[in-house]
Design a protein around this motif. Sequence first.
Motif, short mmCIF file in Angstrom:
data_model
loop_
_atom_site.label_atom_id
_atom_site.label_comp_id
_atom_site.label_asym_id
_atom_site.label_seq_id
_atom_site.Cartn_x
_atom_site.Cartn_y
_atom_site.Cartn_z
N VAL A 113 0.76 -1.25 -0.11
CA VAL A 113 0.01 -0.11 0.00
C VAL A 113 0.99 1.20 0.13
N PRO A 114 0.84 2.16 -0.91
CA PRO A 114 1.60 3.44 -1.04
C PRO A 114 1.15 4.10 0.25
N MET A 115 2.05 4.63 0.81
CA MET A 115 1.88 5.43 2.25
C MET A 115 2.06 6.74 2.20
N PRO A 116 1.22 7.60 3.05
CA PRO A 116 1.79 9.05 2.86
C PRO A 116 2.70 9.00 4.03
N ARG A 117 4.04 8.29 3.86
CA ARG A 117 4.81 8.26 4.80
C ARG A 117 6.29 8.50 4.18
N THR A 118 7.03 9.29 4.79
CA THR A 118 8.18 9.61 4.19
C THR A 118 9.34 9.60 5.14
N ASN A 119 10.40 8.97 4.51
CA ASN A 119 11.70 8.46 5.21
C ASN A 119 12.70 9.78 5.01
N THR A 120 12.88 10.38 6.08
CA THR A 120 13.54 11.66 5.97
C THR A 120 14.62 11.63 6.95
N LEU A 121 15.76 12.59 6.28
CA LEU A 121 16.90 12.90 7.29
C LEU A 121 16.66 14.29 7.82
N TYR A 122 16.63 14.46 8.99
CA TYR A 122 16.41 15.55 9.86
C TYR A 122 17.78 16.07 10.29
N LEU A 123 18.02 17.36 10.10
CA LEU A 123 19.54 17.79 10.39
C LEU A 123 19.28 18.93 11.44
N GLY A 155 21.26 9.28 14.27
CA GLY A 155 20.50 8.43 15.20
C GLY A 155 19.40 7.89 14.22
N THR A 156 18.88 6.70 14.71
CA THR A 156 17.65 6.34 14.23
C THR A 156 17.19 5.08 14.81
N PHE A 157 16.20 4.35 14.42
CA PHE A 157 15.59 3.39 15.47
C PHE A 157 15.58 2.18 14.77
N THR A 158 15.33 0.84 15.66
CA THR A 158 15.22 -0.39 15.17
C THR A 158 13.88 -0.88 14.81
N ASP A 159 12.71 -0.28 15.42
CA ASP A 159 11.48 -0.90 15.20
C ASP A 159 11.09 -0.90 13.60
N ARG A 160 11.40 -0.01 12.94
CA ARG A 160 11.35 -0.30 11.38
C ARG A 160 12.58 -0.82 10.74
N ALA A 161 12.28 -2.00 10.34
CA ALA A 161 13.46 -2.93 10.03
C ALA A 161 14.46 -2.44 9.08
N GLU A 162 13.84 -1.35 8.30
CA GLU A 162 14.85 -0.93 7.23
C GLU A 162 15.75 0.21 7.56
N ASN A 187 13.53 4.17 23.28
CA ASN A 187 14.66 4.65 24.04
C ASN A 187 15.46 5.74 23.36
N ILE A 188 14.86 6.32 22.07
CA ILE A 188 15.62 7.27 21.33
C ILE A 188 14.80 8.44 21.26
N GLU A 189 13.44 8.37 21.22
CA GLU A 189 12.71 9.65 20.88
C GLU A 189 12.91 10.76 21.77
N SER A 190 13.22 10.74 22.84
CA SER A 190 13.34 11.88 23.62
C SER A 190 14.69 12.52 23.41
N ASP A 191 15.76 11.83 23.15
CA ASP A 191 16.99 12.36 22.81
C ASP A 191 16.75 13.00 21.51
N ALA A 192 16.23 12.59 20.53
CA ALA A 192 15.90 13.25 19.34
C ALA A 192 15.03 14.40 19.45
N ASP A 248 23.13 15.03 15.71
CA ASP A 248 23.45 16.16 14.44
C ASP A 248 22.47 15.73 13.47
N ALA A 249 21.91 14.68 13.10
CA ALA A 249 21.13 14.02 12.12
C ALA A 249 20.41 13.06 12.60
N PHE A 250 18.94 12.87 12.29
CA PHE A 250 18.22 11.89 12.68
C PHE A 250 17.32 11.16 11.48
#
Length: 495
Positions: free
Chosen positions: A260-270, A341-348, A376-381, A387-389
């Motif tokens: 299913v095409p998602m309104p979801r974007t994989n983004t690098l936040y700086l 930084g990133t997280f493991t919950d989304r396998a990719e 365990n990472i959201e609050s730090d982000a 520097d990047a997430f």
Amino acid sequence: MRVPARLVPLIAVTAASALLTGCFSGGDGDSASGQGKRIRLAMMQPPRSGLSPLSDDAFKLSRWSTAETLVKLDADGDAEPALATEWKQSGPSWSFTLRDGVTFHDGTKLTAEAVVNSLTRAAAASPKPRILDGVDLTAKADGDKVTVTTATEDPLVPQRLSSPQLSILAAKAYRGKTVNPVGAGTGPFELTKANGTSSAALDRYDGYWGKKAKAPGIDVRFVPDGTARAAALRSGEADIVEAVPVSQAAVLDQDLITEVPMPRTNTLYLNTEKGAFKDAAVRAAAREAVDAESIVKGVYEGRADVAEGLLGPALPWAAELRKPVRRAKAGDPAGKTITLGTFTDRAELPEVAAALQQQLQKAGFKVKLDVREYANIESDALAGEFDAFILSRATVLDSGDPAAYLYSDFASDGSFNISQLADADVDKALGKAGRTPTGDARRKAVIAAEAAVLGTDAAVPMLHERVIQGDAAGVADAAHDPRERELVTADTYLK
């Protein structure tokens, strides 16, 4: 380099399947009717806030059809009746007429006072639900109507009230500082048990105001490991599996998966506030270093779309309105050390991080990776510790309108401002988008706001995801919802 999915060792699949062995056996409770089969559901992310509707856990309650809102959205994102049957605007106030004959799962009636209680708790929450970012909202009971008033005239009030984070719960849910949704919703399924971050159980609610659920209940297990979720579908231990990883899709029966095409974007936040990326030229260098096409091909195996902007193909009007964006020239990043930084919950995402690390290092950056579970990472982000997430971000999740997402993520006072962006031009563009009435004018204002954000290089959109959902052969009428609001509905059952 990643091992192709077809070459994943059998022992790994067996071990993953073992994580779920016995998880669904017996269920957490039998249906009162004793007829039909309970639906076994494997979900990706465990609850982060005890299933409080004032957090992102609200979307679990929505996907289980247990908590409902005054308004829901149709396929085009327009508001339509739910617990409210009609509404009318008068300046900054909206009057909502409540549906007759609705009871909460504890047997109490849906009243204007109950609605006001839920909305008031949400408006006073800290942090606020994202859908209320920048919105001063009050609610008042008036017979069978509820008047919702905002500090300034807001054309999106009905769409805002469709957010699962503004679900209406019985008074018993609100005791002390916590919100407990067990037995407090109005949907076709009643949440009867919530076992921390491991499982939940729901039974059909026979007093539901609408169409009765066809399935007698739902047994939920939270399975963060993507290989384990896929193994559960393969072995028949789960009936519906949320978010099958791309790496596992190729080894599953293709008849059992839906893309299913998602309104979801994989983004690098700086991080624009401090560190290397405080310098716009260094942000531009990072943006130029990103090779999104190779990530789509290598990590997502072509099951994603290269991003041209923050809003993707799930919103086709965005591409039609988008124009070239003026950006800063790239500087020399040589010797700049950054933490990504990133997280493991989304396998990719860990693989995306590894690929980006190589791309950025090739451009001259020195890159340290920090990868953890999201909880365990959201609050730090959010505190700007990176520097990047890398974030997989739904762009119309809350209201069906991307202006709320843009405000939350990029306004100076946005509650999800990982980039720590504080830009007057961006704030002005976001404010205009939020004030513009729905329709073509609003869409143009949204794209102008997107351009203002992209011009700062505070966010580098890389790709738009497609969710892969697994449904066992016996599953009928499971929802495949791009907005991730529906999954098991009253119509869903096992043959």
